[in-house]
Write a protein that holds these residues in place. Sequence first.
Motif, PDB file in Angstrom:
ATOM      1  N   LEU A 146      -9.247  17.340 -11.066  1.00  0.00           N
ATOM      2  CA  LEU A 146      -7.989  17.687 -11.722  1.00  0.00           C
ATOM      3  C   LEU A 146      -7.246  16.417 -12.130  1.00  0.00           C
ATOM      4  CD1 LEU A 146      -6.740  20.423 -12.271  1.00  0.00           C
ATOM      5  CD2 LEU A 146      -5.402  20.202 -10.194  1.00  0.00           C
ATOM      6  N   LEU A 147      -7.210  15.442 -11.236  1.00  0.00           N
ATOM      7  CA  LEU A 147      -6.515  14.189 -11.535  1.00  0.00           C
ATOM      8  C   LEU A 147      -7.190  13.454 -12.676  1.00  0.00           C
ATOM      9  CD1 LEU A 147      -5.638  12.784  -8.008  1.00  0.00           C
ATOM     10  CD2 LEU A 147      -4.071  13.655  -9.737  1.00  0.00           C
ATOM     11  N   SER A 148      -8.508  13.563 -12.744  1.00  0.00           N
ATOM     12  CA  SER A 148      -9.221  12.836 -13.794  1.00  0.00           C
ATOM     13  C   SER A 148      -9.003  13.484 -15.151  1.00  0.00           C
ATOM     14  CB  SER A 148     -10.712  12.783 -13.480  1.00  0.00           C
ATOM     15  OG  SER A 148     -11.313  14.020 -13.782  1.00  0.00           O
ATOM     16  N   ALA A 149      -8.445  14.679 -15.177  1.00  0.00           N
ATOM     17  CA  ALA A 149      -8.276  15.379 -16.454  1.00  0.00           C
ATOM     18  C   ALA A 149      -6.904  15.163 -17.074  1.00  0.00           C
ATOM     19  CB  ALA A 149      -8.507  16.879 -16.262  1.00  0.00           C
ATOM     20  N   ILE A 150      -5.957  14.573 -16.340  1.00  0.00           N
ATOM     21  CA  ILE A 150      -4.614  14.420 -16.918  1.00  0.00           C
ATOM     22  C   ILE A 150      -4.650  13.402 -18.048  1.00  0.00           C
ATOM     23  CG2 ILE A 150      -2.188  14.000 -16.405  1.00  0.00           C
ATOM     24  CD1 ILE A 150      -2.917  13.801 -13.505  1.00  0.00           C
ATOM     25  N   PRO A 151      -4.224  13.789 -19.245  1.00  0.00           N
ATOM     26  CA  PRO A 151      -4.144  12.779 -20.291  1.00  0.00           C
ATOM     27  C   PRO A 151      -2.890  11.930 -20.082  1.00  0.00           C
ATOM     28  CG  PRO A 151      -3.720  14.971 -21.187  1.00  0.00           C
ATOM     29  CD  PRO A 151      -3.798  15.106 -19.705  1.00  0.00           C
ATOM     30  N   LEU A 152      -3.035  10.617 -20.084  1.00  0.00           N
ATOM     31  CA  LEU A 152      -1.894   9.739 -19.896  1.00  0.00           C
ATOM     32  C   LEU A 152      -1.534   9.060 -21.211  1.00  0.00           C
ATOM     33  CD1 LEU A 152      -2.705   7.964 -16.531  1.00  0.00           C
ATOM     34  CD2 LEU A 152      -1.199   9.892 -16.946  1.00  0.00           C
ATOM     35  N   PRO A 153      -0.250   8.783 -21.400  1.00  0.00           N
ATOM     36  CA  PRO A 153       0.158   8.152 -22.663  1.00  0.00           C
ATOM     37  C   PRO A 153      -0.231   6.679 -22.693  1.00  0.00           C
ATOM     38  CG  PRO A 153       2.066   8.481 -21.263  1.00  0.00           C
ATOM     39  CD  PRO A 153       0.905   9.099 -20.544  1.00  0.00           C
ATOM     40  N   ASP A 154      -1.488   6.403 -22.573  1.00  0.00           N
ATOM     41  CA  ASP A 154      -1.970   5.032 -22.491  1.00  0.00           C
ATOM     42  C   ASP A 154      -3.371   4.971 -23.122  1.00  0.00           C
ATOM     43  OD1 ASP A 154      -2.937   2.576 -21.786  1.00  0.00           O
ATOM     44  OD2 ASP A 154      -2.153   2.632 -19.742  1.00  0.00           O
ATOM     45  N   PRO A 155      -3.451   4.555 -24.390  1.00  0.00           N
ATOM     46  CA  PRO A 155      -4.728   4.614 -25.105  1.00  0.00           C
ATOM     47  C   PRO A 155      -5.865   3.868 -24.403  1.00  0.00           C
ATOM     48  CG  PRO A 155      -2.954   4.073 -26.608  1.00  0.00           C
ATOM     49  CD  PRO A 155      -2.370   4.051 -25.239  1.00  0.00           C
ATOM     50  N   ASP A 156      -5.558   2.717 -23.776  1.00  0.00           N
ATOM     51  CA  ASP A 156      -6.628   1.967 -23.097  1.00  0.00           C
ATOM     52  C   ASP A 156      -7.240   2.779 -21.976  1.00  0.00           C
ATOM     53  OD1 ASP A 156      -6.664  -0.253 -24.589  1.00  0.00           O
ATOM     54  OD2 ASP A 156      -5.208  -1.365 -23.370  1.00  0.00           O
ATOM     55  N   TYR A 157      -6.338   3.417 -21.193  1.00  0.00           N
ATOM     56  CA  TYR A 157      -6.809   4.246 -20.098  1.00  0.00           C
ATOM     57  C   TYR A 157      -7.633   5.415 -20.635  1.00  0.00           C
ATOM     58  CZ  TYR A 157      -6.629   7.737 -16.400  1.00  0.00           C
ATOM     59  OH  TYR A 157      -6.961   8.679 -15.479  1.00  0.00           O
ATOM     60  N   GLU A 158      -7.146   6.004 -21.728  1.00  0.00           N
ATOM     61  CA  GLU A 158      -7.823   7.169 -22.291  1.00  0.00           C
ATOM     62  C   GLU A 158      -9.235   6.834 -22.773  1.00  0.00           C
ATOM     63  OE1 GLU A 158      -7.118  10.367 -22.388  1.00  0.00           O
ATOM     64  OE2 GLU A 158      -5.341   9.983 -21.183  1.00  0.00           O
ATOM     65  N   ARG A 159      -9.383   5.617 -23.332  1.00  0.00           N
ATOM     66  CA  ARG A 159     -10.688   5.239 -23.848  1.00  0.00           C
ATOM     67  C   ARG A 159     -11.705   5.091 -22.727  1.00  0.00           C
ATOM     68  NH1 ARG A 159      -7.853   1.186 -27.091  1.00  0.00           N
ATOM     69  NH2 ARG A 159      -6.977   2.512 -28.690  1.00  0.00           N
ATOM     70  N   SER A 160     -11.204   4.669 -21.556  1.00  0.00           N
ATOM     71  CA  SER A 160     -12.158   4.380 -20.495  1.00  0.00           C
ATOM     72  C   SER A 160     -12.215   5.505 -19.462  1.00  0.00           C
ATOM     73  CB  SER A 160     -11.754   3.071 -19.811  1.00  0.00           C
ATOM     74  OG  SER A 160     -10.444   3.218 -19.318  1.00  0.00           O
ATOM     75  N   ARG A 161     -11.477   6.589 -19.709  1.00  0.00           N
ATOM     76  CA  ARG A 161     -11.426   7.644 -18.707  1.00  0.00           C
ATOM     77  C   ARG A 161     -12.772   8.301 -18.503  1.00  0.00           C
ATOM     78  NH1 ARG A 161      -8.453  11.839 -17.955  1.00  0.00           N
ATOM     79  NH2 ARG A 161      -6.826  11.579 -19.482  1.00  0.00           N
ATOM     80  N   ILE A 162     -13.034   8.652 -17.259  1.00  0.00           N
ATOM     81  CA  ILE A 162     -14.236   9.420 -16.969  1.00  0.00           C
ATOM     82  C   ILE A 162     -13.770  10.725 -16.363  1.00  0.00           C
ATOM     83  CG2 ILE A 162     -16.372   9.519 -15.664  1.00  0.00           C
ATOM     84  CD1 ILE A 162     -15.962   6.342 -15.487  1.00  0.00           C
TER      85      ILE A 162
END
Lengths: 352, 317
Positions: free
Chosen positions: B253-269
């Motif tokens: 669930l935590l890994s699914a939260i979209p954060l307002p941070d493009p760098d984080y979003e690009r590297s999210r797993i």
Amino acid sequence: MKKILEVEDLHISFHTFAGEVQAIRGVNFDLYEGETLAIVGESGSGKSVTTKSIMRLLPPGNSEIKSGKILFKDKDLAKATEKQMQKIRGKDISMIFQDPMTSLNPTMTIGKQIMEPLLKHQKLSKSKARERALKLLDLVGIPKPEVRLKQYPHQFSGGMRQRVVIAIALACTPKVLIADEPTTALDVTIQGQILDLMKDLQKQIETSIIFITHDLGVVANVADRVAVMYGGKIVEVGTVDEIFYNPKHPYTWGLISSMPSLDTDDEELYVIPGSPPDLLNPPKGDAFAPRNPYAMKIDLEEEPPMFQVSDTHYAATWLLHPDAPKVEPPEAVKERMDKFREKAAGSIKEGK
Amino acid sequence: MVEEEKLLEVKNLKQYFNVGKTKEVRAVDGLTFDIYKGETLGLVGESGCGKSTTGRSIIRLYEATDGEVLYQGKNVHGKKSKAEIKAFNRKMQMIFQDPYASLNPRMKVSQIIAEGIDIHGLAKSKKDRMEKVCSLLETVGLNREHANRYPHEFSGGQRQRIGIARALAVDPEFIIADEPISALDVSIQAQVVNLLKKLQEEKDLTYLFIAHDLSMVKYISDRIGVMFAGKLMELAPSEDLYRSPMHPYTKSLLSAIPLPDPDYERSRIRIAYDPSQHHYDEKEEVKMREVAPAHYVYCSEEEFEKYKKNYNSKEKV
């Protein structure tokens, strides 16, 4: 990159009993091939009206495109007739709506609804269309497509319905896909799946996406470029990094500061004071000025033009005027700007 | 939390629908937790996990299938006289998700807010009643002129404020907020959350905050419960839950939260969760166990040991 859609100085008004509501007051933007442009802003800022006007879905009775052009394939959609639009909708430009519960027809099977644009636009035979519908269902990740094809919308969950809506929108491999808050009605885990699916399909069929949302987390995930709308205008536009790490417009600052990050502590969340402008009588000067803690005298008198920050980054605020005083952006934004500078410095070092 | 006075105890709460039929749904299946006075307990999980049902069962909108809900030691469910129910209704109120559907379109704002005041006879005179309505409107950031308008004249954020004013009208101690901000814009969400926080301080309220927006939940809650398929998977202080989530579902669930941070979003797993990954034996006792102080995880004995070891090693780093 090639431009696929150009919106030039678009003005749209609604005629109401109270008078003329100037919902869109001079919107300019381009959409490039294969990119995702996110449009963000609060309710009433004109994001949905802008995109509905591209599809010409605004009610003809009380809405009016006052001036401006919507250029798609050298055609001005703002002047297209209903007949011409019917050939474009669902074929060249298609749309995904916010609520998958209401955007499907409850009395038609899913299969029929997916086949509809195929039969209409591509003039496929029924059996061919059915085959293609099966493939589409498979493509959007719906298991057992043969069974599902014969089912009705109420037999699907919210996430599955949105997948069906996406399948319909992509049936004719449109050049432009407009997604109006496609994940707002879904919860986080499903939202993640749908976003991944859209990104994946975008690569496969090379479509451009206009993505409307008010969730900045989603924007950071999907967008290549971002346009921030306020009071019927685009106030800032730039690449996703520029908007999130180096925002220039005080409204963008407000939007970014009002979101709690996962390490926000107990302090009060930032709230943009006041309420959106009354577009019946749009204010003279900058529409955001009454809510802007950084407003200057000129903001109340004259509308700021778009100032260029970089090749891709523009913002409409007098703060960017060379004579404007230097101001300190909010804390949350400053942290982001520091990161941006570090990154820029880093990429120079790497010889990029 | 200095003093830990239990305001509400939920003990093995079960809420089944269509009992005995083939389409029996176990919406809430054996839920146990406490809510302390003055705290905010967040309840998160995907749609259909039973979080709203839990809220509704607690406030007795549904008659519980099994289990107990004790409010200040008294059972909420079971046979009660009208007077008892009335007394209880004053203490517990609810704010609903959809500010468009939860206000009667044919009633004026003053009528909507004063309904509770009338039912419980809290106003001495007509003037007193109007005075109360006006002060409630001002408490939630609207003005007194709004009292004579109808719900359709308000925006989403304003309507939610009316919903909050209605809940506050009877001076409750405990408020269940069922996704109060999901239907609102980001900038409006912040306003409503700030308002709820302010009211909590002023009126010493206790909240059960149900939502699927995890970043807001973390911001407002002292403790968070993560639900999946009618059961609590993990219950922990907010900071602890985000820093060291233990249950695989919480991680997913935590890994699914979209954060307002493009760098984080690009590297999210994104981590997927499959309930069958636990391989629980039939004999094994799977229940909530305290892995770290106040940090409970739904697990078997074997997993318990594993979680404990991992948690300790994390602490050292």
